[in-house]
Design an enzyme around this catalytic site. Structure first.
Site: not given
Ligand code: HSE
Length: 439
Positions: A135, A137, A204, A208
């Site tokens: 979550v 980075g 995505d 998270k």
């Molecule tokens: N693809 C994700 C983003 C990064 O654009 O934030 C990795 O979770």
């Protein structure tokens, strides 16, 4: 420092994050060992292509084409899964656990969809699964929520947790392009994938958000209940209206406790321009958590990238190494709450959530049209905060009208929108974006 033997780790995947992890572990080896109490050694790694030239120094690391060789290596203490996606990652993680190895992973989809199963398998064997890098980075948000907020009743959290969406919306706001143009630019710059759907359609971010919501509210992971919207419908016009009205449009993941249950939703939102999250721009991520004791706390930083993500992977490795000899019952629980206290609290249907709204419609410039629209809103108990009709740019027969409402139940807003769209003088579909005060 005691002279314990090095901890041996096996990496699954030598892509961007795998390479970053090797680089950070090597560059900061002494600092990391001083913090962990042991040297951390990358003993082996698997990669799909072994003979590819790589910028990272892989000397001393045994390379395998078959990832199973890493999870089956009896000399490995911790497996670091950096492959991503569900399979083969899920099978490899479960096999590593069955082989008695701790796991560190950056895989948000895997944790959001299969975390309950994986944590149960780890728990049964007294093993740890750490997932800080899954979550946001390089932002240590899992640690903050799990440990730093342990004394709080968490009321809500809201996050800009997809850098691609934030880059696109920031560029639309700063440079004024349309979604498609800015997406193409983001792809040229390498900020958006060739197939951007996981990012721009909100999947995505929803992975998270599900993880953060579990940590915040003590609920099992239940990804299917997250309401997910992406940013494809945000237009250049919406972005310009937001600026005029004192807002910025951000793609947010929101989890909020209400009396009847928990809201779990990912969607674009109008955010007051002065709110701290409104100023997290470009590819940056930001998460705001509001605890009853701590009040609002904002964390922001790089949500992706080799070394920021490696920072979280290495922090997890240090945590796991420090806890290797601790009694499993005394470790920080995977989802912040002791597993037997996780509670299936109701997750609210999106129609039962409550927010204010921005609504943009195009209407015929005729007497009585606005009266019809406002009557529908009044009949459904929806109170208007502001209404603005703009001149048509080119003497077109339709003119744009923007309405900001007070807070309303989404069910009532849906009914109002259906009735407004059915008016002959209104061009359907209209566009609506939720408004979040974040206060
Ligand atoms: N693809 C994700 C983003 C990064 O654009 O934030 C990795 O979770």
């Amino acid at each position: 420092m005691a002279t314990l033997p090095p901890v041996r780790i096996g990496l699954l995947g030598l892509g961007t994050v795998g390479g970053g992890t090797v680089t950070v572990l090597r560059r900061n080896a002494l600092l990391i060992a001083a913090r962990a109490g042991r040297t951390i050694e990358v003993a082996c790694a698997s990669a799909r292509t072994l003979d590819k030239p790589r910028s990272v120094d892989l000397r001393g690391i045994t390379l395998h084409a078959d990832p199973q060789a890493v999870v089956d290596d009896p000399t490995i203490d911790i497996v670091v899964e950096l492959i991503g996606g569900i399979e083969p990652a899920r099978g490899l993680v479960l096999r590593a656990l069955a082989n008695g190895k701790h796991v560190v992973t950056a895989n948000k989809a895997l944790i959001a969809l299969h975390g309950n199963e994986i944590f149960a398998a780890a728990q049964a064997r007294g093993l740890m699964v750490a997932f800080e890098a899954a979550v946001a980075g390089g932002i240590p948000v899992i640690k903050v929520m799990r440990e730093g907020f342990a004394g709080n009743d968490i009321q809500w959290l809201a996050g800009i947790i997809n850098g691609t969406c934030n880059f696109i919306l920031s560029a639309m706001s700063d440079e004024g392009g349309d979604f498609d143009e800015v997406l193409a630019e983001a792809q040229r710059l390498g900020y958006a994938e060739a197939d951007p759907s996981f990012d721009v359609d909100g999947i995505d971010a929803a992975h998270k958000l599900m993880i953060l919501a579990s940590l915040g509210f003590g609920i099992p992971l239940q990804f299917a209940k997250v309401h997910v919207e992406g940013i494809r419908r945000v237009s250049r016009e919406d972005v310009a209206f937001a600026a005029r009205l004192g807002y910025r449009i951000k793609h947010l993941g929101i989890a909020r406790r209400q009396a009847q249950g928990i809201e779990l939703r990912v969607h674009p939102a109008f955010v007051p321009a002065r709110a701290p999250l409104a100023n997290v721009n470009g590819v940056m991520n930001g998460v705001m958590v509001r605890g009853d004791a701590a009040g609002p706390v904002l964390l922001s930083g790089a949500g992706a990238g080799a070394e920021p993500t490696a920072s979280s992977v290495v922090a997890d490795l240090v945590d796991v190494v420090r806890a290797l000899t601790s009694d499993p019952g005394n470790r920080v629980p995977h989802l912040a709450f002791q597993p037997d206290t996780l509670e299936n609290q109701p997750i609210l249907d999106i129609a039962d959530t409550e927010t204010a709204y921005y609504v943009r419609l195009h209407v015929a410039d005729e007497p009585g049209v606005l009266a019809d629209v406002t009557r529908i809103l009044a009949d459904l108990g929806i109170s208007i905060e502001a209404i603005m009709q703009l001149d048509s740019a080119d003497d077109a027969p339709m003119v744009p009208v923007v309405i900001l409402t007070h807070v309303v139940k989404e069910r009532a807003m849906n009914a109002a929108i259906a009735r407004i769209e059915a008016l002959p003088a209104v061009r359907a579909p209209l566009n609506r974006i939720r408004v979040e005060p974040l206060a």
